[in-house]
Design an enzyme around this catalytic site. Structure first.
Site, PDB file in Angstrom:
ATOM      1  CB  ALA A  49      -0.934   0.002   1.211  1.00  0.00           C
ATOM      2  CB  SER A  77       5.145  -9.805   7.034  1.00  0.00           C
ATOM      3  OG  SER A  77       5.859 -10.488   6.020  1.00  0.00           O
ATOM      4  CB  ILE A  78       2.524 -10.829   2.067  1.00  0.00           C
ATOM      5  CG1 ILE A  78       1.628 -11.735   1.219  1.00  0.00           C
ATOM      6  CG2 ILE A  78       3.951 -10.823   1.526  1.00  0.00           C
ATOM      7  CD1 ILE A  78       0.168 -11.698   1.593  1.00  0.00           C
ATOM      8  CG  ASP A 132       2.449  -1.958   3.137  1.00  0.00           C
ATOM      9  OD1 ASP A 132       3.385  -2.026   3.967  1.00  0.00           O
ATOM     10  OD2 ASP A 132       2.567  -1.409   2.032  1.00  0.00           O
ATOM     11  CB  CYS A 148      10.669 -18.268 -15.419  1.00  0.00           C
ATOM     12  SG  CYS A 148       9.428 -19.580 -15.257  1.00  0.00           S
ATOM     13  CB  ILE A 205       2.571   0.721  -7.304  1.00  0.00           C
ATOM     14  CG1 ILE A 205       3.650   1.196  -8.276  1.00  0.00           C
ATOM     15  CG2 ILE A 205       1.544  -0.119  -8.040  1.00  0.00           C
ATOM     16  CD1 ILE A 205       4.383   0.077  -8.964  1.00  0.00           C
ATOM     17  NE  ARG A 239       8.613  -6.697  -6.599  1.00  0.00           N
ATOM     18  CZ  ARG A 239       8.846  -5.923  -7.628  1.00  0.00           C
ATOM     19  NH1 ARG A 239       9.553  -6.366  -8.630  1.00  0.00           N
ATOM     20  NH2 ARG A 239       8.377  -4.704  -7.675  1.00  0.00           N
ATOM     21  CB  CYS A 247      13.893  -0.060   8.031  1.00  0.00           C
ATOM     22  SG  CYS A 247      13.153  -1.390   7.117  1.00  0.00           S
TER      23      CYS A 247
END
Length: 655
Positions: free
Chosen positions: A26, A96-97, A49, A162, A29, A123, A174
């Site tokens: 967030a 955290s994802i 986020d 890939c 972008i 990612r 940070c």
């Protein structure tokens, strides 16, 4: 006749009203994307986020205001977006994802996932989770005026991993301020410090410890509380580094003790940062001076610029460079500012000394002046309009996916300048999955070259499996016929193995390790290739394909001209890269936004005369690889249509 709801077909509009989508990040972008989604008609959105809002975010993340500093980005973004459309259902997670809470079942709730991230680890993780859940993922990135959007779908397109990616090119703020782990982090910090002391001050280039580091305080209330005092009246007050330095008369010893003793001791109070990291060691000028010996001034022989100075030698260089730069400022008059130039001796001496002292504090191998100079360069700014363009393209790709037209999706590159066909936006066809990908192949397998006598189990776990191969909680079993468990993700089960060497467990040349990450639903076979000939300071190398696999067909230079953009892991940013035109450009993320590497696409640039297309590089890595080979004959062919711009001259590789 087609029935429309606004500008959309009714069927698509109905889909937007019912489908659930996930936005990861967030920040730059992410803010633009959330605004676009609600205005387009999406009704069920979840956003995650980990970061909190910093003052430096306010110039481009327009959902945030001064009063929001210190608060959760995800939560404030939700509240701001609801003002556009109060009927939208938005769930915000300040987390955290990569947390185990967001497993494969969590991802399966969504019809579409959209990344607006700032680091490769996250990612890689989202890529694997979407592959495991078989959910379409839209990946994006920006770097200055450059940007890229692509679509990832299991079995149909390349996944995020890939193509080989050299090294991370952008870094959260940070990391720069609190937890540097690579020399480039320290070099970027030293350049920031130069500007803070002698040049134009920039809120994005703060060097003091980041008290709002989300990793230092998992509880968002703890993080937000740190800024309570400055929020009460909406006034953000910060002590100017330059003003403080002026008040000391640019006293080099006082500067040294503040930067390398006081600030480091403050970092040590943020004890959560050092639970899994080696803690930094403060330096005290007086102690170093008293214990200095001639041998500590320089380490090694050879050309002066290629010598690595000892700690006391760096202290002397720091003092001399500060005094020289102070004199330059005084001669220029009140209000003067210096501009850092790698060819300016005092400026380069200052960055060399400051960066190396910080490397020493954080237990890194120090670098010669030559190495520091080769790694130092310009920093790509975050551009709000680039974020806006890329966010718009993400929504357009999402509409095509939800319309059932995945085959119409494209990888789209935003260039800084129009190419030969006068295009800023260049689409190209999505590539199929790589048969040799160590993530999305049917049986992922890699070969790692290392010294089994010197590589510890902890190095295998942290540096190879987690850092290099992006795993979160790996379990490792040796294929020795006994099923020996080398590493367990269960706390306490195999910690006694950490300090032991791989050879202690019978691992030798040709050994195979079965690695599983339950959270990512990911299995990888690692072939061990023993060697005693690795370069200095290199712990391991990834060879790529397994030994029993045939090498790929060789291509001639006429068939493909690979473009490389990247070097040391963590160095691409402001280091010398091999990219044609921006080898010293780097985007540094100023806060741990799961965003800015959305604002960190790639520093690969358009070469108007290039006849080869470049593959997207990592928004935070800046790596590139060839997307589609072009022969000399094909380059002379007629211009392709917009839909199949695969032979377009000028494709920016962003990732």
């Amino acid at each position: 006749m087609v029935q429309l709801v606004g500008s959309l077909r009714k069927e698509l509009s109905d889909t937007l009203s019912t489908c659930k989508v996930l936005v990861v990040g967030a920040g730059g972008i992410g803010c633009e994307l959330l605004k676009n989604l609600v205005l387009t008609g999406f009704k069920n959105i979840e956003v995650i986020d980990l970061d909190t809002i910093d003052v430096s975010n306010l110039n481009r993340q327009f959902l945030f205001q001064k009063k929001h500093v210190g608060k959760s980005k995800a939560q404030v973004a939700k509240e701001s977006v609801l003002q556009f459309c109060p009927t939208v259902n938005i769930t915000a997670y300040h987390d955290s994802i990569m947390s185990p809470d967001y497993n494969v079942e969590f991802f399966r709730k969504f019809m579409l996932v959209m990344n607006a991230l700032d680091n490769r680890a996250a990612r890689n993780h989202v890529n694997r989770m979407c592959l495991a859940a078989d959910i379409p993922l839209i990946e994006s990135g920006t770097a200055g005026y450059l940007g890229q959007v692509t679509v990832i779908k299991k079995g149909l397109t390349e996944c995020y991993e890939c193509q080989p990616k050299p090294t991370q090119k952008t870094f959260p703020g940070c990391t720069i301020r609190n937890t540097p782990s690579e020399p480039i982090h320290c070099i970027v910090w030293a350049k920031y410090l130069f500007n803070q002391l002698f040049g134009e001050e920039d809120a994005d280039q703060e060097v003091s410890p980041d008290t709002a580091d989300p990793e230092a305080a998992w509880n968002p209330e703890n993080t937000a509380a740190r800024t309570t005092a400055s929020e009460k009246d909406g006034d953000i007050k910060r002590v100017s580094t330059k003003e403080w330095a002026r008040s000391t008369g640019y006293d080099a010893i006082k500067l040294f003790n503040k930067l390398f003793k006081d600030d480091i001791m403050y970092l040590l109070t943020m004890d959560k940062l050092w639970k899994t990291r080696k803690a930094p060691k403060p330096l005290v000028w007086q102690q170093l001076e008293n214990s200095a010996s001639p041998q500590e001034v320089s380490m090694g022989s050879g050309l002066k610029d290629q010598q690595v100075l000892g700690v006391w030698g760096l202290c002397q260089l720091f003092q001399h460079s500060v005094e020289t730069l102070r004199s330059q400022l005084q001669k220029m008059g009140e209000g003067a500012e210096l501009v850092w130039d790698k060819d300016d001796t005092p400026a380069m001496d200052f960055v060399t000394a400051a960066a190396n002292l910080r490397m020493h504090i954080f237990s890194m191998n120090m670098k010669s002046r030559f190495d520091v100079k080769s790694m130092a360069g310009n920093i790509i700014p975050a551009i709000a309009t680039t974020n806006a363009v890329i966010a718009g393209l993400i929504v357009l790709q999402g509409l095509q996916i939800l319309s059932g037209e995945l085959e119409s999706c494209r990888t789209i590159f935003l260039n800084k300048c129009p190419n030969l066909r006068k295009k800023l936006l260049v689409p190209c066809i999505l590539d199929p999955p790589s048969a040799n990908c160590y993530v999305c192949a049917s049986k992922p397998e890699v070969t790692v070259q290392l010294n089994v006598q010197k590589t510890t189990v902890l190095t295998l776990q942290d540096r190879i499996l987690k850092e290099r191969f992006g795993m979160v909680a790996p379990d490792v079993q040796i294929e020795d016929g006994k099923g020996t468990i080398l590493i367990s993700s269960e706390e306490g089960e195999t910690e006694t193995n950490n300090s032991k060497f791989l050879a202690d467990f019978g691992i030798r040349n040709g050994s195979r390790l079965q690695v599983d990450d339950f959270l990512q639903d990911y299995t990888l076979t690692v072939n061990v290739l023993h060697t005693e000939e690795l370069e200095r300071d290199v712990e391991f190398e990834v060879v790529g394909e397994a030994p029993d696999k045939a090498p790929p067909p060789q291509t001639t230079p006429e068939e493909v001209n690979s473009v490389t953009n990247g070097n040391k892991d963590s160095a691409q940013p402001s280091t010398s890269s091999k990219a044609p035109a921006k080898d010293d450009d780097v985007m540094i993320v100023d806060s741990n936004d799961e965003e800015e590497n959305e604002e960190g696409a790639s520093s690969s640039t358009a070469a108007a005369t290039s006849s080869n297309k470049r593959k997207h590089s990592d928004a935070e890595t800046g790596e590139t690889s060839t997307k589609r080979p072009r022969t000399a004959q094909s380059s002379a062919a007629a211009a392709p249509t917009d839909d199949n711009d695969d032979d377009d001259d000028d494709i920016i590789a962003l990732d």
